[in-house]
Scaffold this active site. Sequence first.
Site, PDB file in Angstrom:
ATOM      1  N   ASP A   1       9.523  56.674  52.946  1.00 43.41           N
ATOM      2  CA  ASP A   1       9.408  55.979  51.911  1.00 43.41           C
ATOM      3  C   ASP A   1       9.773  54.482  51.896  1.00 43.41           C
ATOM      4  OD1 ASP A   1       7.577  57.439  50.515  1.00 43.41           O
ATOM      5  OD2 ASP A   1       9.067  58.559  49.779  1.00 43.41           O
TER       6      ASP A   1
ATOM      7  N   VAL B   1       7.442  56.026  43.792  1.00 42.54           N
ATOM      8  CA  VAL B   1       6.975  55.976  45.254  1.00 42.54           C
ATOM      9  C   VAL B   1       5.507  56.760  44.994  1.00 42.54           C
ATOM     10  CG1 VAL B   1       7.136  56.715  47.581  1.00 42.54           C
ATOM     11  CG2 VAL B   1       9.261  55.912  46.009  1.00 42.54           C
ATOM     12  N   GLY B   2       4.549  56.039  44.475  1.00 47.22           N
ATOM     13  CA  GLY B   2       3.331  56.880  44.342  1.00 47.22           C
ATOM     14  C   GLY B   2       3.647  57.882  42.954  1.00 47.22           C
TER      15      GLY B   2
ATOM     16  N   GLY C   1      12.011  49.101  46.702  1.00 48.23           N
ATOM     17  CA  GLY C   1      12.145  47.920  45.721  1.00 48.23           C
ATOM     18  C   GLY C   1      10.672  47.501  45.453  1.00 48.23           C
TER      19      GLY C   1
ATOM     20  N   TYR D   1       6.081  60.275  42.949  1.00 47.67           N
ATOM     21  CA  TYR D   1       7.429  60.492  42.925  1.00 47.67           C
ATOM     22  C   TYR D   1       8.178  59.508  41.994  1.00 47.67           C
ATOM     23  CZ  TYR D   1       8.681  65.403  44.187  1.00 47.67           C
ATOM     24  OH  TYR D   1       8.973  66.700  44.459  1.00 47.67           O
TER      25      TYR D   1
ATOM     26  N   TYR E   1      12.226  58.174  41.962  1.00 48.04           N
ATOM     27  CA  TYR E   1      13.486  58.388  42.270  1.00 48.04           C
ATOM     28  C   TYR E   1      14.492  57.645  41.704  1.00 48.04           C
ATOM     29  CZ  TYR E   1      11.330  60.694  46.521  1.00 48.04           C
ATOM     30  OH  TYR E   1      10.708  61.623  47.319  1.00 48.04           O
TER      31      TYR E   1
END
Lengths: 725, 725
Positions: free
Chosen positions: A368, A453-454, A375, A456, A458
Amino acid sequence: MNFQAGQLTLVCGFCVLLVGVGNLWLCMPEGSSQCSMPVFSWNNVRKLLPSNKFPGSIEQQTNRVPKEKRGTYPQHVLDALTWDEILLARSVLLNASLLVEGRPTVHSISLDTPEKEEVLKWKPGQPVQPRRAYAETVLFGETHKIVVDLVTGTLVSDEIHHGPGYPSLSLDDISLVETLPYNYPPFLQSLRDRGLPMSDIICLPISPGWFGIPDEEGKRLLKSLCYSRNGTVNIFMRPVEGIVMLIDLDTKQILEYIDEKKVRIPKAEGTDYRLLAQKPPLLKSLNPISLEQPLGPSFKVDGNLVRWANWEFHVRPDPRAGVIVSQAVFHDPETGHGRSVLYQGFASELFVPYMDPAEGWYFKTYMDAGEYGLGVLAMSLEPLNDCPRNAHYFDAVFAGADGNPYMTPRILCVFESYASDIAWRHSESLVQDSAIREVRPKVTLVVRIVGSVGNYDYILDWEFQTDGVLRVKVGMSGLLMVEATSVDSIEKNKVGDLHGTLVAENTIGVFHDHFINFHLDLDVDGLANTFIKKVLKRRNVANNESPRKSYWTTENQVAETENDAKIRLKSFEPSEFHIVNSEKRTRLGNPVGYRLIPGFTADSLLSSDDPPQQRAAFIDNQIWVTPYNRSELWAGGQFVYQSHDNDNLAVWSNRNRPIEGTDIVLWHTMGFHHVPCQEDFPIMPTLTGSFQLKPTNFFERNPILKTQPNYPSELPKCSIDLVDS
Amino acid sequence: MNFQAGQLTLVCGFCVLLVGVGNLWLCMPEGSSQCSMPVFSWNNVRKLLPSNKFPGSIEQQTNRVPKEKRGTYPQHVLDALTWDEILLARSVLLNASLLVEGRPTVHSISLDTPEKEEVLKWKPGQPVQPRRAYAETVLFGETHKIVVDLVTGTLVSDEIHHGPGYPSLSLDDISLVETLPYNYPPFLQSLRDRGLPMSDIICLPISPGWFGIPDEEGKRLLKSLCYSRNGTVNIFMRPVEGIVMLIDLDTKQILEYIDEKKVRIPKAEGTDYRLLAQKPPLLKSLNPISLEQPLGPSFKVDGNLVRWANWEFHVRPDPRAGVIVSQAVFHDPETGHGRSVLYQGFASELFVPYMDPAEGWYFKTYMDAGEYGLGVLAMSLEPLNDCPRNAHYFDAVFAGADGNPYMTPRILCVFESYASDIAWRHSESLVQDSAIREVRPKVTLVVRIVGSVGNYDYILDWEFQTDGVLRVKVGMSGLLMVEATSVDSIEKNKVGDLHGTLVAENTIGVFHDHFINFHLDLDVDGLANTFIKKVLKRRNVANNESPRKSYWTTENQVAETENDAKIRLKSFEPSEFHIVNSEKRTRLGNPVGYRLIPGFTADSLLSSDDPPQQRAAFIDNQIWVTPYNRSELWAGGQFVYQSHDNDNLAVWSNRNRPIEGTDIVLWHTMGFHHVPCQEDFPIMPTLTGSFQLKPTNFFERNPILKTQPNYPSELPKCSIDLVDS
């Protein structure tokens, strides 16, 4: 003036005012009435309107970006590029014909981090030099690594990258999935076959990994999978299973089209996670609970420098790492002197392999950070929910595909936390007339960013403790990556074939891992550092020497070269992992050090000849140590996109360089195996893991011995008026 | 009327009023002007004056205990014994000549937990029956296990324990170290030889372990080591190294006296951890930070029942375990029905072996719960520092050595915590005109007790999450157990011989472990439960079936008998550990379950033939599962004091009973290897570890989907007046 991120013109008529924090957040330069919003980069123009649906926390106001918000003047050699610096870099690229107006070919423009020597030499107040931009562009199929001097406004170097791997996706690359499929007759036919209106379908840009497939060699590729947004905002629960497109990013053509199977799209019902979509009754709310600091927070922010308790550090947003923490220094309470702990720390790669070898799934082996950018994919934080009341927020300025800057407001927050934990305590009644109860509550400082990230989310926290501990916490929430199936109950089927858990009707939460590597350039009290594995070893007691038969002691194994520091954690060989200063000892003669206390450390189950394992070979060990090298920043390699196995941490480390008594970097990989469960549907409760960097004979004694307890006189008087204001 | 704990008459003229919490805490029954204070049991009369030195949080007031504070009437079959019930049990013992006035022989009187069947049958509002007391006494060298029926006021049974092992130390046993040494000429000679005034010396009661030494067999023994309190309250940093006394607890004689070496006592300077002893400058305080709940906390306490969010559970102090959490039930948000999760959970043993085989050290292999009692050793919590503002406190009533009750006020607290964490979130900009940011902050409920086991402070937290997760957290703080040495710098000596780290001049922090076992009687949605080890296994891909070469899948290994459930954790064989209901599945067909997520799990390094390892054989594995058996409560065995290897979890489990589809108990051992460092001196910053019990296909979907975010309108308005009030 248009602000373009690739072909995506970021147009909106609003700017954002944060209520409650009191800061004005504005997003555009003077002379413009436009405003770039916190954007997820896969977005397009029509989706870029600002949110006004969140409960009271955000209001909009038309306004312009004042100069100070644009960060025109860097204050520190490690500050991220400012708006004007990106514009300057862009103009240098244009002048050098490395960029053409109207042709969005920029993959990144970010700070070209100075050599450590230069940074250490620099002191606040001095001219902020050097200032260089590092840009990656792909021109006519060639990857350029470009350095621009921002002081002189000149091109320093333009180097063409040879060998495998490409830069992260540009915003222009990403935008292809919004146009190409919809002009591609076989795809349109597939939709018609399935009775799916085109307007319901969203196609996503998926990195293709690398598998040595001859037809794919030498091409810069993207895969695309599609989802239905009919009836839900949670498209990830509604995959159009079986359709896979292979796109050539440079020719902008669909090379391969697969429509493998016509599994029904799982139902929309029950997938929407938004508050406004929930049917009553909602869960009864808990009474309000709030971290209150009536005298304000105890940290000070000066540009990108943060000072709190005995800590001082620099923090900056980064398109690839999300956040970079630099020059973390602890002011020793005994001497008042600043002592260096961490020169630079950041998430260097995030590898997420899925465990289904099928045509539409095998390639899902995301890196990723290097393929997308933690960022770039971070969106604005939500005040009061992502961060507590007294948080301070930082904005990010990144470059779009045409080289122009855009802003993600509130990408980072810094706040103090009090989790009701105890920093130290003792109760004693042995020694004096009255019982002793000495207790010190634990307050910490957190730097937080959330990379969406799409599917997910984090949540990355850097948590600073007053006792010198630095804790890195990774929380995972968001949406599962699911596979549509005809199966609606596992009693009717063999479970083993599902490659995951049935989390809803016709919906498989596919097995996967998360491996996140942290680049930890520790400078423990200076540059000359050594890695020591302190092994706990059983000693057997010789006959009759003691009623005991065994005990353990420790054995220091000094890592002379990189091979000595490749640690695959073993439960039955307990060890501690110290980074010590090879030139400094405490007054008692103990080496001055910090140690890594690992937390979640899953080991990879992929075979060593599997291409994803080879590309992400940094997961071969949980711990590595390398000598400092400015070019070795990213555990998966500089050019991770479609990378092979020739440039990553494992390769660098195999040179087996000397690492004793020198400037070294510790790399640590956290790992999580994820077997989904129904509780992860339709959105996952956060799962959290952490590791610690803990001072170990760094101080002469407990550095928070002289802290004070809480006093009742410091309790605020609080009231609440629940009538909506 | 005197209230005696052994020979220690607990006399004081004060009672305690908590300011700020608003509760009146009173300690004596009507008709008495005496007040038992929160006592550490090694204390003696002159040390039992109440504290009035803490900054503003406690004031004293002469008063008497109202009936309701004495808990005269139990409200629940699992409530701890009340004051009057202990008095009743005592009178039954006296009548049966199992106790004699003036002869303190009682080791414990506590609730004789009813059979699970009886508890499950009982409903609030019904007569609180059965009520039985379980007492352990040692009369004429024989250990009696006595059951008293508190409803009829009659003796139910009196059984003499045969075989090795004794009850935990009584308060009378403990008091021996305050008299015996000071009348023992060789000890007085040793003190004279060293020039130590008797008034400076405190001797501690140390459990002797068991090592098969012929001279020690058949005797109930205590060892005693002494410390100097000259110049410090931190006696643990000032050992009188080399003097070891062996005491016969029944004949009250010193059997053996060793004065091995005359190492100097380490200096007092720098050891005092109290605020009032710190030389200025103190560390600058952070601005006040407080968890504020202007509408009050969201939990409800009804006797010993706690209700919060969807949880409901019973909590009680226990002299041995510290705290017992029972009948934890989660009200399913979908149905409103209460679903059982945990029938009973508690810390069942705490094993702390030190790693020095020398004469004065080899026996330090504490089993703190069974040898001393985590509840007996817990002192009152310090409001605002041990627990945050809105905590609710519970008192404990335990029995002294003469059978009379005494009270430890504020032994437990319950509070809500908000650590700035996120319960779930997702940011999304793909699907609609405005970006989505749905974030839910995470609030938890914590039950806390702190056991001050001599030098160590164990902070035990049971943390309930709204999403059904139950997290057990162990924090370790307090003071190291140190060894005096002539060494004052390790450069002058071989480190390997020290059996520890030099943490101050002439002061070795000796290597040791902490193993804490939790008895977790899970009843996952009912009694019929099964343990499943879900093993993650690599599958290799056959040639050309996929570009991938490998992936992992899961294999369920159902534990049919106890041997199948003995798990020694391995890094390279990742598994999940599920307790599922063998009769219930979700609508999708997944077994309804919870799973254990281990945290700190150090493995023992002692050899298998070492007596401490054999006695504490519950540390052979990190996980065990046994069938429910009311007599198998304590992992180290019922009679841990000087126990051999014949009665503990390992022995019970070796019967290899069937455990599939039945009422089972999960046992989990957390482990910490402790290599001390200078930061641990003179008091240790808290080191924390935790494990989780996490719902896994227990719910049909995310159970906190329908929670609400924080709203700015719910922020309190707070002010503070820092003029001391």
